[in-house]
Enzyme design. Structure first.
Site, mmCIF file in Angstrom:
data_model
loop_
_atom_site.group_PDB
_atom_site.id
_atom_site.type_symbol
_atom_site.label_atom_id
_atom_site.label_comp_id
_atom_site.label_asym_id
_atom_site.label_seq_id
_atom_site.Cartn_x
_atom_site.Cartn_y
_atom_site.Cartn_z
ATOM 1 N N GLU A 71 0.821 -1.210 0.000
ATOM 2 C CA GLU A 71 0.000 0.000 0.000
ATOM 3 C C GLU A 71 0.860 1.267 0.000
ATOM 4 O OE1 GLU A 71 -3.546 2.011 2.746
ATOM 5 O OE2 GLU A 71 -2.174 0.544 3.609
ATOM 6 N N LYS A 88 -9.666 2.191 -3.394
ATOM 7 C CA LYS A 88 -10.196 1.700 -2.128
ATOM 8 C C LYS A 88 -11.632 2.170 -1.925
ATOM 9 C CE LYS A 88 -8.902 1.349 2.780
ATOM 10 N NZ LYS A 88 -7.989 1.841 3.813
ATOM 11 N N CYS A 145 -5.522 -2.446 2.707
ATOM 12 C CA CYS A 145 -5.437 -2.259 4.158
ATOM 13 C C CYS A 145 -6.611 -2.923 4.874
ATOM 14 C CB CYS A 145 -5.333 -0.767 4.486
ATOM 15 S SG CYS A 145 -4.819 -0.426 6.194
#
Length: 353
Positions: free
Chosen positions: A151, A212, A261
């Site tokens: 990430e 995301k 994440c």
């Protein structure tokens, strides 16, 4: 015990799936080191496993209470129910693992863990050296289908027309290979900022993008910003925006479900069997050497068993690991270490049993 387990799990489901949503400390995760018992995740997921866990402990508690009050008949019945539930789960898990040896596809992957401290990641003077560190770890001779960076591993604001950056990102790729890199991305058309994974081919072309979809409150955006004058962790670039596209992409013939994440902690973020592999890019460097990186690893592992697909977990700081679709560990880069994993992608499970 059944009423308590039901009400508790329903409450946790509501808490985990509605604002702000953070299904982290579920009771079912206490089995994270019990590979056999975890196989029941394929039947009823983490909420079901949490229900069974509370049911087992509830009947055990009832057995002790009845024994203390000299109601030995009820005590024996409660203890027997608890042992029976546990035994059936263990028997199922043992049978499932015994009849499904580890199998691999012909697709090869390398994951990169550069182990760059959060302080150094935030130092703009070190941006280029951080990029070069990832490139060095990515250099290879034998063919690889996918190379995966964690990430926000690209230390510059990513734009699709940033040709100089693309030249660096393709520099180690051979024909037919692809890089999946975590980036902070600015959209060309809308100028908005996203936490993303981009796929770069050997020509330096951006062939796929995943933004995301579940943002971290107060980390990537500030809820009710008009009423709460806090700054987000994104600092001067402002809040991140929510991705709208599906998390499934086909890259180099591999159907990938992406999770950035803490998206991996949501059990309903995937459709079982829809993808060939789950790719989770993350950075646990914000938490340092605490229990968080270890918890995050085991929570991620549960998604592989639930969905019956292998998991490729790639982190900057933390624990990078590859699990097959039964949660068996194939490879790992330990915490506080820089390194890579090279392996073929495991096959997804053919069926629940």
């Amino acid at each position: 015990p059944a009423a308590f387990a039901t009400s508790f799990c329903l409450t946790m489901m509501l808490y985990g799936n509605f604002f702000p949503g953070f299904p982290w400390v579920l009771p079912g995760y206490i089995w994270c080191c019990h590979e056999i018992f975890l196989q029941t995740l394929s039947l009823y997921g983490i909420y079901g496993l949490s229900f069974v866990t509370l049911l087992i402990s509830g009947f055990l508690g009832l057995a002790f209470r009845c024994h203390k009050s000299h109601d030995f008949k009820k005590s024996k019945i409660a203890a027997l129910i608890s042992v029976l539930i546990f035994s059936l789960a263990v028997l199922f898990g043992w049978y499932r693992l015994a009849n499904n040896p580890v199998k691999f596809t012909d697709k090869k992957v390398r994951t990169i863990q550069a182990d760059i401290s959060q302080k150094n990641k935030n130092d703009h003077k070190l941006s280029f050296s951080n990029l070069i560190e990832h490139i060095k770890l990515s250099l290879h001779d034998s063919p690889i289908d996918l190379i995966i960076w964690p990430e926000a591993s690209v230390p510059y604001l990513y734009k699709e027309d940033f040709r100089q950056l693309h030249d660096h990102l393709k520099s180690f790729l051979h024909k037919g290979e692809c890089l999946l890199a975590g980036v902070v991305r600015q959209g060309l058309s809308d100028g908005k900022i996203y936490n993303s994974v981009v796929a770069i081919d050997h020509d330096g072309k951006n062939i796929a993008t995943f933004d995301k979809r579940r943002l971290l409150p107060f980390g990537e955006y500030v809820p009710f910003r008009e009423y709460i004058p806090f700054e987000s962790i994104a600092g001067d670039i402002g809040d991140f925006c929510v991705g709208e596209k599906t998390n499934i992409s086909v890259i180099n013939g591999i159907k990938i479900a992406f999770a950035i994440c803490y998206e991996i902690v949501f059990p309903n973020n995937f459709v079982p069997g829809e993808a060939d592999v789950i790719v989770n890019v993350t950075n646990d460097g914000w938490f340092g050497f605490t229990t968080e990186p270890f918890q995050h690893l085991q929570i991620s592992r549960a998604r592989a068993i639930e969905n019956g697909v292998p998991l490729l977990r790639v982190t900057n700081y933390g624990i990078s690991a590859i699990f097959d679709s039964f949660g068996r560990e194939i490879a790992r880069v330990p915490i506080n270490q820089s390194g890579v994993t090279d392996t073929n992608i495991p096959r997804k499970a053919d069926a629940i049993f």
